[in-house]
Design an enzyme around this catalytic site. Structure first.
Site, mmCIF file in Angstrom:
data_model
loop_
_atom_site.group_PDB
_atom_site.id
_atom_site.type_symbol
_atom_site.label_atom_id
_atom_site.label_comp_id
_atom_site.label_asym_id
_atom_site.label_seq_id
_atom_site.Cartn_x
_atom_site.Cartn_y
_atom_site.Cartn_z
ATOM 1 N N ASP A 13 71.363 24.043 27.910
ATOM 2 C CA ASP A 13 70.038 23.437 28.058
ATOM 3 C C ASP A 13 70.084 21.926 28.289
ATOM 4 O O ASP A 13 69.164 21.197 27.900
ATOM 5 C CB ASP A 13 69.158 23.754 26.820
ATOM 6 C CG ASP A 13 69.037 25.234 26.582
ATOM 7 O OD1 ASP A 13 69.095 25.995 27.553
ATOM 8 O OD2 ASP A 13 68.883 25.637 25.402
ATOM 9 N N LYS A 16 70.570 21.450 33.494
ATOM 10 C CA LYS A 16 71.358 21.818 34.683
ATOM 11 C C LYS A 16 70.449 22.210 35.854
ATOM 12 O O LYS A 16 70.676 21.784 36.989
ATOM 13 C CB LYS A 16 72.299 22.992 34.347
ATOM 14 C CG LYS A 16 73.332 22.637 33.268
ATOM 15 C CD LYS A 16 74.180 23.821 32.881
ATOM 16 C CE LYS A 16 73.456 24.883 32.089
ATOM 17 N NZ LYS A 16 73.013 24.474 30.726
ATOM 18 N N GLY A 40 68.547 29.942 30.982
ATOM 19 C CA GLY A 40 67.189 29.642 31.422
ATOM 20 C C GLY A 40 67.233 28.245 32.017
ATOM 21 O O GLY A 40 67.420 27.282 31.288
ATOM 22 N N HIS A 41 67.162 28.156 33.328
ATOM 23 C CA HIS A 41 67.289 26.863 34.008
ATOM 24 C C HIS A 41 65.923 26.455 34.565
ATOM 25 O O HIS A 41 65.360 27.152 35.411
ATOM 26 C CB HIS A 41 68.334 26.941 35.123
ATOM 27 C CG HIS A 41 69.732 27.181 34.596
ATOM 28 N ND1 HIS A 41 70.835 27.263 35.396
ATOM 29 C CD2 HIS A 41 70.186 27.337 33.329
ATOM 30 C CE1 HIS A 41 71.916 27.456 34.651
ATOM 31 N NE2 HIS A 41 71.534 27.518 33.388
ATOM 32 N N GLN A 223 75.077 27.916 30.393
ATOM 33 C CA GLN A 223 75.454 27.556 29.009
ATOM 34 C C GLN A 223 76.105 26.169 28.987
ATOM 35 O O GLN A 223 75.775 25.347 29.822
ATOM 36 C CB GLN A 223 76.379 28.621 28.396
ATOM 37 C CG GLN A 223 75.697 29.945 28.100
ATOM 38 C CD GLN A 223 75.517 30.846 29.301
ATOM 39 O OE1 GLN A 223 76.459 31.152 29.988
ATOM 40 N NE2 GLN A 223 74.303 31.293 29.558
HETATM 41 P P1 GDP Z 1 69.327 24.071 31.551
HETATM 42 O O1 GDP Z 1 69.508 25.383 30.879
HETATM 43 O O2 GDP Z 1 70.539 23.187 31.392
HETATM 44 O O3 GDP Z 1 68.897 24.178 32.985
HETATM 45 O O4 GDP Z 1 68.153 23.326 30.771
HETATM 46 P P2 GDP Z 1 66.750 23.991 30.300
HETATM 47 O O5 GDP Z 1 65.878 24.180 31.482
HETATM 48 O O6 GDP Z 1 66.987 25.169 29.431
HETATM 49 O O7 GDP Z 1 66.222 22.867 29.317
HETATM 50 C C1 GDP Z 1 66.017 21.569 29.737
HETATM 51 C C2 GDP Z 1 64.544 21.199 29.491
HETATM 52 O O8 GDP Z 1 64.378 19.805 29.599
HETATM 53 C C3 GDP Z 1 63.605 21.796 30.549
HETATM 54 O O9 GDP Z 1 62.365 22.022 29.953
HETATM 55 C C4 GDP Z 1 63.527 20.682 31.593
HETATM 56 O O10 GDP Z 1 62.314 20.729 32.328
HETATM 57 C C5 GDP Z 1 63.558 19.457 30.708
HETATM 58 N N1 GDP Z 1 64.181 18.269 31.291
HETATM 59 C C6 GDP Z 1 65.236 18.179 32.137
HETATM 60 N N2 GDP Z 1 65.567 16.875 32.338
HETATM 61 C C7 GDP Z 1 64.716 16.143 31.584
HETATM 62 C C8 GDP Z 1 64.576 14.747 31.333
HETATM 63 O O11 GDP Z 1 65.306 13.902 31.831
HETATM 64 N N3 GDP Z 1 63.570 14.374 30.477
HETATM 65 C C9 GDP Z 1 62.737 15.271 29.885
HETATM 66 N N4 GDP Z 1 61.795 14.807 29.064
HETATM 67 N N5 GDP Z 1 62.841 16.598 30.092
HETATM 68 C C10 GDP Z 1 63.837 17.025 30.921
HETATM 69 P P1 IMO Z 2 71.594 27.744 29.619
HETATM 70 O O1 IMO Z 2 72.334 28.154 30.882
HETATM 71 C C1 IMO Z 2 71.522 27.540 25.262
HETATM 72 C C2 IMO Z 2 73.569 30.758 23.101
HETATM 73 C C3 IMO Z 2 72.700 31.689 22.296
HETATM 74 C C4 IMO Z 2 73.678 32.065 21.182
HETATM 75 C C5 IMO Z 2 75.008 32.133 21.909
HETATM 76 C C6 IMO Z 2 75.418 33.537 22.335
HETATM 77 O O2 IMO Z 2 70.115 27.845 29.742
HETATM 78 O O3 IMO Z 2 72.077 26.417 29.140
HETATM 79 P P2 IMO Z 2 74.561 35.255 24.187
HETATM 80 O O4 IMO Z 2 73.193 35.700 24.566
HETATM 81 O O5 IMO Z 2 75.306 34.578 25.289
HETATM 82 O O6 IMO Z 2 75.357 36.336 23.522
HETATM 83 O O7 IMO Z 2 74.329 34.145 23.019
HETATM 84 O O8 IMO Z 2 74.876 31.316 23.062
HETATM 85 N N1 IMO Z 2 73.185 30.633 24.525
HETATM 86 C C7 IMO Z 2 72.565 29.564 25.041
HETATM 87 N N2 IMO Z 2 72.090 28.447 24.450
HETATM 88 N N3 IMO Z 2 71.436 27.688 26.612
HETATM 89 C C8 IMO Z 2 71.934 28.783 27.220
HETATM 90 O O9 IMO Z 2 72.005 28.892 28.564
HETATM 91 C C9 IMO Z 2 72.499 29.811 26.436
HETATM 92 N N4 IMO Z 2 73.056 31.006 26.691
HETATM 93 C C10 IMO Z 2 73.486 31.497 25.522
HETATM 94 O O10 IMO Z 2 71.563 31.045 21.800
HETATM 95 O O11 IMO Z 2 73.754 31.018 20.240
HETATM 96 MG MG MG Z 3 68.515 26.593 29.463
#
Ligand code: GDP
Ligand code: IMO
Ligand code: MG
Length: 424
Positions: A13, A16, A40-41, A223
């Site tokens: 998270d 990415k 979840g991207h 991840q």
């Molecule tokens: P990912 O899994 O690495 O793609 O990240 P996620 O989408 O799960 O979580 C990142 C969260 O932070 C999302 O809600 C993005 O919209 C938000 N986000 C990404 N970059 C920034 C930033 O620079 N500032 C803020 N405030 N939010 C951001």
């Molecule tokens: P992105 O790509 C954050 C965590 C789960 C759990 C552990 C194992 O959005 O960054 P799994 O379902 O793989 O067996 O869970 O890994 N986890 C993540 N945490 N971002 C993710 O993906 C994750 N994918 C798995 O919360 O702790």
């Molecule tokens: Mg994510």
């Protein structure tokens, strides 16, 4: 040409999805190499927000190909939902999306097995997203898995039934209830038919031919490095190699074809699910980070645990991945902090160390922190950054011996400050 790789430095998270979307104009092909719908991207542009789980984050750009690589595990039901969202947005997905024939399929019973395994672990549960990721990779390494290419074989239904029956026996042995399986199977089989609208390819040839033709390729990780099956905080990890090496096995590219490695990290840390998190702030500061950063899981909606930046862990991730360029996100979340803390070392059993210990959950582990001045002001991608933030950046660059090429200042595509993408 070489393949650049973008991956998470922390526990996932890191942002990415947003950054891949920002970088996509520089590339011809975006390829996911591991993980599955546990990811979840999030992408935001033109006032809209999208969350992708399986589909690479370059999909909204015209003329770019998006490949789901062999290292990815696919739940056809989730993939169909994602594609339906694209159809609603009039994204011509059949022209932009490809799936590797060697990618493994997540069966409904894999999801049940995930739930059964977590239930059996009780208080020691991993905190899995329950998407069936672990059981599917277990079948892959156990040589029992079903792959996308199998869909095109005449005995696919028999192969499916045989694996399902094996799973049912396992679930029963774990004394876990099997409910609603028939409806899940019906939905799954219809999703299988639907995803046949996406071309299935021998992706290792696709990628290597694209390289030969001079195409620019970005591999998108899921991840983060601290969730890596080998180097993460085992057993509180995911079931794939999330580090750079995973891009080679998850796409079929040779190690000498890797170019830049973008390591993306938040200006602080978060973790969702169980497992060690040395800088965790289980207090009002952690809650402030969660509130301002909207730190709730993009896949499960669970609150993310929050804490200060951990340099020991960041340096470990830089080392494992051979990072050439760092990208710092969510700097804006710290805008209202007078002071920022950073962990620069651990104390384990009374000894100070800057290395990650074998047991990241060691009960004697304490963090050593330094305090830095906050910038205490709003940030904009079009203005010069305040000196205090530049100091924070310089400190991280000096410690990691790696330049920070991009600073992200908000969730939208436009809230991105590119400092220097050339130097490495
Ligand atoms: P990912 O899994 O690495 O793609 O990240 P996620 O989408 O799960 O979580 C990142 C969260 O932070 C999302 O809600 C993005 O919209 C938000 N986000 C990404 N970059 C920034 C930033 O620079 N500032 C803020 N405030 N939010 C951001
Ligand atoms: P992105 O790509 C954050 C965590 C789960 C759990 C552990 C194992 O959005 O960054 P799994 O379902 O793989 O067996 O869970 O890994 N986890 C993540 N945490 N971002 C993710 O993906 C994750 N994918 C798995 O919360 O702790
Ligand atoms: Mg994510």
């Amino acid at each position: 040409m070489q393949v650049d790789v973008l991956l998470g430095m922390q526990w996932g998270d890191e942002g990415k999805g947003k950054i891949v979307d920002v970088l996509t104009p520089k590339y011809d092909v975006i390829a996911r190499f591991q993980g599955g719908p546990n990811a979840g991207h999030t992408l935001e542009f033109d006032g809209q927000k999208f969350v992708l789980h399986t589909i690479p984050s370059g999909i909204f750009h015209e003329g770019k190909m998006n490949l789901i690589g062999n290292g990815v595990v696919i739940d056809p039901v989730t993939l169909r939902k994602e594609i339906n969202n694209l159809i609603n947005q009039k994204v011509p997905y059949t022209e932009r999306l490809l799936i590797s024939k060697k990618a493994h399929l997540i069966l409904p019973t894999h999801r049940l097995l995930d739930a059964a395994s977590e239930a059996a672990k009780g208080k020691d549960k991993i905190g899995s997203t329950l998407k069936g990721i672990g059981p599917t990779y277990m079948d892959k390494t156990g040589r029992n898995g079903l792959r996308i290419g199998d869909i095109e074989t005449s005995d696919f239904k028999e192969k499916y039934a045989s694996l399902r029956d094996k799973h049912i026996q396992m679930i029963e042995r774990l004394d876990f209830p099997i409910e609603g399986l028939e409806a899940m199977e019906e939905e799954w089989m219809s999703a299988i038919e639907f995803i046949k609208t996406v071309p299935f390819v021998n992706s290792e040839y696709y990628i290597n031919n694209a390289l030969k033709e001079g195409k620019r390729i970005l591999a998108e990780g899921a991840q983060g490095s601290l969730l890596d099956i080998d180097f993460g905080s085992y057993p509180f990890v995911t079931s794939s190699n999330t580090i750079c090496a995973g891009a080679c096995t998850g796409l079929g590219i040779a190690p000498n074809k890797i170019g830049d490695v973008y390591g993306i990290f938040k200006a602080y840390c978060t973790r969702v699910g169980s497992g060690p998190f040395p800088t965790e702030l289980d207090n009002e500061i952690g809650q402030k980070l969660r509130d301002i950063g909207h730190e709730y899981g993009a896949t499960t909606g669970r609150p993310r645990r929050c804490g200060w930046l951990d340099m020991v862990a960041l340096k470990y991730a830089v080392m494992l991945n051979g990072v050439t360029k760092l990208i710092m996100t969510k700097a804006d979340v710290l805008n209202t902090f007078n002071e920022i803390e950073v962990c620069d070392a651990y104390q384990v059993g009374g000894d100070t160390t800057t290395e990650l210990p074998y047991d990241h959950s060691d009960p004697t582990l304490k963090t050593k922190t330094i305090t830095m001045a906050g910038w205490n002001q709003e940030l904009s991608a079009t203005e010069t950054l305040p000196k205090t933030l530049e100091d924070y950046i310089s400190y991280i660059e000096a410690e990691t011996e790696c330049p920070i090429s991009i600073v992200s200042l908000g969730p939208d595509r436009t809230q991105t400050l590119v400092r220097d993408l050339q130097s490495a």
